[in-house]
Design an enzyme around this catalytic site. Structure first.
Site, short mmCIF file in Angstrom:
data_model
loop_
_atom_site.label_atom_id
_atom_site.label_comp_id
_atom_site.label_asym_id
_atom_site.label_seq_id
_atom_site.Cartn_x
_atom_site.Cartn_y
_atom_site.Cartn_z
N ASN A 11 0.15 0.49 -3.53
CA ASN A 11 0.15 -0.94 -3.03
C ASN A 11 -1.00 -0.93 -2.36
O ASN A 11 -1.12 -0.53 -1.16
CB ASN A 11 1.79 -0.75 -2.18
N TRP A 12 -1.59 -1.97 -2.94
CA TRP A 12 -3.02 -2.37 -2.35
C TRP A 12 -2.70 -3.20 -0.88
O TRP A 12 -3.65 -3.52 -0.34
CB TRP A 12 -3.78 -2.86 -3.38
N LYS A 13 -1.58 -3.89 -0.88
CA LYS A 13 -1.17 -4.82 0.21
C LYS A 13 -2.47 -5.93 0.06
O LYS A 13 -2.95 -6.25 -0.82
CB LYS A 13 -1.37 -4.26 1.24
N HIS A 95 9.49 -5.22 0.10
CA HIS A 95 8.66 -4.24 0.99
C HIS A 95 9.05 -4.74 2.77
O HIS A 95 9.19 -5.76 2.82
CB HIS A 95 7.09 -4.31 0.93
N GLU A 97 7.31 -4.98 4.92
CA GLU A 97 6.30 -6.10 5.39
C GLU A 97 6.57 -7.47 5.00
O GLU A 97 6.29 -8.32 5.73
CB GLU A 97 4.81 -5.72 4.92
N GLU A 165 11.04 3.86 2.33
CA GLU A 165 9.98 3.61 3.28
C GLU A 165 10.23 3.41 4.60
O GLU A 165 10.41 2.55 4.98
CB GLU A 165 9.02 2.62 2.67
N GLY A 171 1.66 3.50 7.54
CA GLY A 171 0.36 3.37 8.03
C GLY A 171 0.06 4.08 9.27
O GLY A 171 -0.80 3.62 10.17
N SER A 204 2.59 6.92 4.63
CA SER A 204 1.68 8.20 5.08
C SER A 204 1.68 9.18 4.43
O SER A 204 1.51 10.05 4.69
CB SER A 204 1.93 8.47 6.56
N GLY A 226 -2.41 2.82 1.91
CA GLY A 226 -3.97 3.10 2.34
C GLY A 226 -4.47 4.01 1.46
O GLY A 226 -5.66 3.94 0.97
P1 13P Z 1 0.81 3.80 3.98
O1 13P Z 1 0.65 4.76 2.64
O2 13P Z 1 -0.32 3.22 4.04
O3 13P Z 1 1.35 4.38 4.99
O4 13P Z 1 1.78 2.73 3.38
C1 13P Z 1 2.78 2.86 2.82
C2 13P Z 1 3.55 1.56 2.03
O5 13P Z 1 3.77 0.57 2.88
C3 13P Z 1 3.39 1.51 0.65
O6 13P Z 1 4.15 0.42 0.15
#
Ligand code: 13P
Length: 244
Positions: A11-13, A95, A97, A165, A171, A204, A226
């Site tokens: 997931n590149w966000k 997600h 977020e 998640e 993160g 993470s 990430g």
């Molecule tokens: P990280 O791997 O950066 O912790 O993010 C996880 C995430 O939200 C994937 O959707």
């Protein structure tokens, strides 16, 4: 590892410009053949270009969200059909977020999932507890309620993946213990409408912890933030899943 299909999803966000497609190309070059599924979900602006860059490769392209409607007066939104037309095969929905930044409810996530299935996209439904919910001992109640509320009717292993998640692990470099991940994934497996639905862990995941997470019985892969941005980080995670 269960009998469900294995998937490493990145997931590149809100990260990535056209120059970053070189990372996707490098990943495709490193894995010309794959047994497990590998997916990159760039921002909407890059879906089409990434699909072109990865054409003929073993790596799939997905999206990070869609609108529940088919088309119409929704300024700034993108429909599932548009994502499919741009080259996406999967879409991340719900997600944390988006639930947090945009107030998305599980009911809305289920509506989006229905629209995505109509467009032929596989949905990756995200669920997870806050740190306060975990500390209060409510983790299973929270994630099982999110699961029940967010899945589209008719969800099967052919059209749905679920990603657990924990919000406090995203993160932060922190993860639940392997036992804690196993406990949640066991409960999720028992609650799925189709037990062959793949269950991903996210939060993470790094090259250093991927193998031990993939060794958990009901973990079928990972949703990676990430560490999916660079082929040098995502590559070892993909390799760990292939070896699991
Ligand atoms: P990280 O791997 O950066 O912790 O993010 C996880 C995430 O939200 C994937 O959707």
């Amino acid at each position: 590892m269960s009998d469900a299909c294995k998937l490493a999803a990145g997931n590149w966000k809100m990260n990535g410009l056209r120059a970053d497609l070189d990372e996707a190309r490098a990943l495709a070059k490193a894995f010309p053949k794959l047994d497990c599924g590998v997916l990159l979900c760039p921002p909407a602006t890059l879906i089409s270009a990434m699909a072109e860059a990865l054409e003929g490769s073993a790596i799939m392209v997905g999206a990070q969200d869609c609108h529940p409607g088919e088309k119409g007066a929704h300024t700034g939104d993108v429909s599932a059909q548009m994502l499919a037309d741009a080259g996406a095969r999967q879409v991340i929905l719900g997600h944390s977020e988006r639930r947090g930044d945009h107030g998305e409810s599980s009911a809305l996530v289920a509506e989006k999932a229905r629209a995505a299935h109509v467009a032929g996209l596989v949905t990756i439904i995200c669920i997870g507890e806050t740190e306060a919910e975990r500390d209060a001992g409510h983790t299973l109640d929270v994630v099982l309620a999110q699961l029940a509320g967010s899945l589209a009717e008719g969800a099967t292993s052919a059209n749905t993946v679920v990603a657990y998640e924990p919000i406090w692990a995203i993160g932060t470099g922190r993860t639940p213990s392997l036992e804690e991940i196993a406990q949640v994934h066991d409960a999720l497996r028992a609650s799925l409408p189709d037990p062959a639905i793949s269950l991903l862990y996210g939060g993470s995941v790094k090259p250093g912890n991927a193998a031990e997470i993939f060794a958990i019985e009901n973990v079928d892969g990972a949703l990676v933030g990430g560490a999916s941005l660079k082929a040098k980080d995502f590559g070892p995670i993909v390799a760990a899943l292939e070896a699991s």
